[in-house]
Design an enzyme around this catalytic site. Sequence first.
Site, PDB file in Angstrom:
ATOM      1  N   ARG A 165      42.853  38.611  27.797  1.00  0.00           N
ATOM      2  CA  ARG A 165      43.517  39.913  27.792  1.00  0.00           C
ATOM      3  C   ARG A 165      43.982  40.373  29.161  1.00  0.00           C
ATOM      4  NH1 ARG A 165      40.758  39.442  23.698  1.00  0.00           N
ATOM      5  NH2 ARG A 165      39.299  38.600  25.195  1.00  0.00           N
ATOM      6  N   THR A 166      43.076  40.323  30.126  1.00  0.00           N
ATOM      7  CA  THR A 166      43.417  40.950  31.402  1.00  0.00           C
ATOM      8  C   THR A 166      44.600  40.233  32.052  1.00  0.00           C
ATOM      9  OG1 THR A 166      41.118  41.577  31.636  1.00  0.00           O
ATOM     10  CG2 THR A 166      42.472  41.739  33.601  1.00  0.00           C
ATOM     11  N   LYS A 173      39.340  23.247  47.417  1.00  0.00           N
ATOM     12  CA  LYS A 173      39.285  22.439  48.645  1.00  0.00           C
ATOM     13  C   LYS A 173      38.496  23.166  49.726  1.00  0.00           C
ATOM     14  CE  LYS A 173      44.019  20.730  47.972  1.00  0.00           C
ATOM     15  NZ  LYS A 173      45.377  20.882  48.514  1.00  0.00           N
ATOM     16  N   ARG A 206      40.864  38.169  39.821  1.00  0.00           N
ATOM     17  CA  ARG A 206      39.551  38.152  39.143  1.00  0.00           C
ATOM     18  C   ARG A 206      38.705  37.075  39.802  1.00  0.00           C
ATOM     19  NH1 ARG A 206      38.322  38.098  32.763  1.00  0.00           N
ATOM     20  NH2 ARG A 206      38.742  40.297  33.159  1.00  0.00           N
ATOM     21  N   HIS A 225      35.288  46.627  36.802  1.00  0.00           N
ATOM     22  CA  HIS A 225      36.502  46.181  36.106  1.00  0.00           C
ATOM     23  C   HIS A 225      37.398  47.415  35.900  1.00  0.00           C
ATOM     24  CE1 HIS A 225      39.239  44.028  33.688  1.00  0.00           C
ATOM     25  NE2 HIS A 225      38.413  43.409  32.869  1.00  0.00           N
TER      26      HIS A 225
HETATM   27  C1  NCD Z   1      35.649  41.908  29.797  1.00  0.00           C
HETATM   28  C2  NCD Z   1      35.385  41.293  31.144  1.00  0.00           C
HETATM   29  O1  NCD Z   1      36.033  40.331  31.548  1.00  0.00           O
HETATM   30  O2  NCD Z   1      34.518  41.846  31.823  1.00  0.00           O
HETATM   31  N1  NCD Z   1      36.802  41.390  29.186  1.00  0.00           N
HETATM   32  C3  NCD Z   1      37.996  41.985  29.431  1.00  0.00           C
HETATM   33  O3  NCD Z   1      38.504  41.948  30.516  1.00  0.00           O
HETATM   34  N2  NCD Z   1      38.571  42.673  28.434  1.00  0.00           N
HETATM   35  C4  NCD Z   1      34.483  41.921  28.896  1.00  0.00           C
HETATM   36  C5  NCD Z   1      33.734  40.653  28.654  1.00  0.00           C
HETATM   37  O4  NCD Z   1      34.077  39.583  29.151  1.00  0.00           O
HETATM   38  O5  NCD Z   1      32.766  40.736  27.900  1.00  0.00           O
END
Ligand code: NCD
Length: 304
Positions: free
Chosen positions: A51-52, A80, A101, A129
């Site tokens: 999703r993100t 590396k 991320r 997040h």
């Molecule tokens: C979440 C995350 O990555 O923290 N997912 C997301 O970005 N919607 C929740 C999860 O991984 O459980």
Amino acid sequence: MKNLIDILDLSLDEIFDLIQTAIKIKDNPVNYLEKCKHKKMATLFFEPSTRTRLSFEAAMYELGGNVIGFSEAQSSSSSKGESVADTARVVSCYSDIIVMRHPKEGAPVVASMNASVPVINAGDGGHNHPTQTLTDLLTIYLEKRRLDSFTIGFCGDLKFGRTVHSLISTLCRHKNVKMIFVSPEHLRLPGYAVLNYIDKNHIEYVETNDLDSIIPKLDILYMTRLQRERFSNIQCSSSMDNPYILTLDRLKNAKKDLCVMHPLPRVNEIERLVDSDSRACYFKQVLNGKYIRMALILKLLEIE
Ligand code: NCD
């Protein structure tokens, strides 16, 4: 230049403005088709994501911009031995905005200190997040028409769930929000979150391991999966099974206008039968995520 590392980097007014912009985009997407023409976004994902990453990419494409990046650490020079600082500096030469991320808490801050373009934290370890939180706030606003005066239950892995930590931290700034935390003993909210957010803001809260007894009190129920990838061996041995599965039967005693949320991915926390109940909001959350990220990109790139 502004970054988004922690949701508390944004004032409540700024969050409200982002929500209003996201609603305008949702109502009239054609007005935004060329806003980011000739702009490039880099998505640097050192941890898995559906999703993100894809919602950021879809957001940028729908603003007329372009996207470069990688979706796993193995395909980048970090394999590396390149540092996050160097990667951020290098990618700044190719892009106008960076979305990162990383499994290590704090990596996006390091990136922001070394990048010459805005950096967005798309999740750092079990810490934060912020863009999921913006998604959650937009969803709450659209469902409830307010961001205060409700009782919200957080259920599941409250220790490692970064979406929970970010959402709690900002909801503590709102009036009359009561919180109920449902988790097994060993996956309770970390002490720093209780101290820095809950206690500091004198938030009324309850910690329990009994989901059924609290369901009738809730206006919002925020379900989460067990974050097994962050478990130590001790946690693994005591928590292989998820004790909290939301079923239609369990929802019998819930309010008619309860809003059931989940950042997704779902493993088994919510049975599929719940998906067609009017109280299920988690797939609406997914769509809202794209619009609020469009609003965020415009803000950080200072585009009207
Ligand atoms: C979440 C995350 O990555 O923290 N997912 C997301 O970005 N919607 C929740 C999860 O991984 O459980």
